[in-house]
Enzyme design. Sequence first.
Site, PDB file in Angstrom:
ATOM      1  CG  ASP A  52     139.822 -33.653 198.236  1.00 23.55           C
ATOM      2  OD1 ASP A  52     139.586 -34.658 197.918  1.00 23.55           O
ATOM      3  OD2 ASP A  52     140.381 -32.951 198.886  1.00 23.55           O
ATOM      4  CG  HIS A 103     138.004 -30.297 196.089  1.00 22.76           C
ATOM      5  ND1 HIS A 103     137.472 -30.655 197.973  1.00 22.76           N
ATOM      6  CD2 HIS A 103     138.625 -30.228 195.857  1.00 22.76           C
ATOM      7  CE1 HIS A 103     139.313 -30.154 198.131  1.00 22.76           C
ATOM      8  NE2 HIS A 103     139.979 -30.024 197.634  1.00 22.76           N
ATOM      9  CG  HIS A 107     142.618 -25.834 196.307  1.00 26.46           C
ATOM     10  ND1 HIS A 107     143.060 -25.374 198.214  1.00 26.46           N
ATOM     11  CD2 HIS A 107     142.274 -27.453 196.222  1.00 26.46           C
ATOM     12  CE1 HIS A 107     143.387 -26.592 198.548  1.00 26.46           C
ATOM     13  NE2 HIS A 107     142.632 -27.558 197.571  1.00 26.46           N
ATOM     14  CG  HIS A 198     145.803 -34.945 197.471  1.00 27.05           C
ATOM     15  ND1 HIS A 198     146.391 -35.377 198.449  1.00 27.05           N
ATOM     16  CD2 HIS A 198     145.314 -33.638 196.996  1.00 27.05           C
ATOM     17  CE1 HIS A 198     145.916 -34.131 199.274  1.00 27.05           C
ATOM     18  NE2 HIS A 198     144.793 -32.625 198.980  1.00 27.05           N
TER      19      HIS A 198
END
Length: 245
Positions: A52, A103, A107, A198
């Site tokens: 991610d 994604h 964020h 990540h």
Amino acid sequence: MRIATGALAAAAAAEFLHLAPAAVRLPPLRRTVARRMAGHGTAPGHVALTFDDGPDPRSTPYVLDALDELGVRATFFLLGAMLERAPELGGELVRRGHEVAVHGWFHRQQWYPAPARDLRELRRTEEAVTGLCGARPLWYRPPYGVLTAGPALAARRLGLRSVLWTAWGRDWTADATGASVYATARPGLAGGATLLLHDSDCTSAPDSWRATLAALPLIAAHCRARHLTLGPLRDHGVPGRTDRR
């Protein structure tokens, strides 16, 4: 007073419906209601490796080189804002045989209902991933793993399959090391698992991606020793795009 009370009740109901899908984070519901959404695959002996928060020019190239050395391919859940800053990395991911996925643009948690915004931001990200990477994404993973109604419906409308994870390495923490990331992930590394890591520290502790990098050979060796195949979600036996538009 009745009008005000009714309005408050309606607002509370709307907020509950918006937040209700976030319950898929709870392990009991994952097992019963949202097994596929949690990332359980049906391909025998396959472990889906996912990253991610990239692409990040400071860290993603190191992750890509490590995966090349290990002969492993993965799925990268990209942030639109990060991809916009490093578009060449999007194409590099695909050229090296990896899978790209959505994604979100930023964020952030989508706690409150805003269907138009959610659809707009998700479509913007999907178009950026398709255009800059040269491949249409199959998957959507919400930031923090909190899938509320707005993004869930937007993903469905765009034909994206929402998918979370079944194992993680807690590689975003300041005290993470390669050994700690591997030790945290190891109990969940079994056939059908989806592992969350990540390739960027843009939302994590500074330089935490180095712990991820150090953990990759350990994770790969663990899987090889148990005859498990590390690979992308596309090989995981989970249905992808629904092609609803």
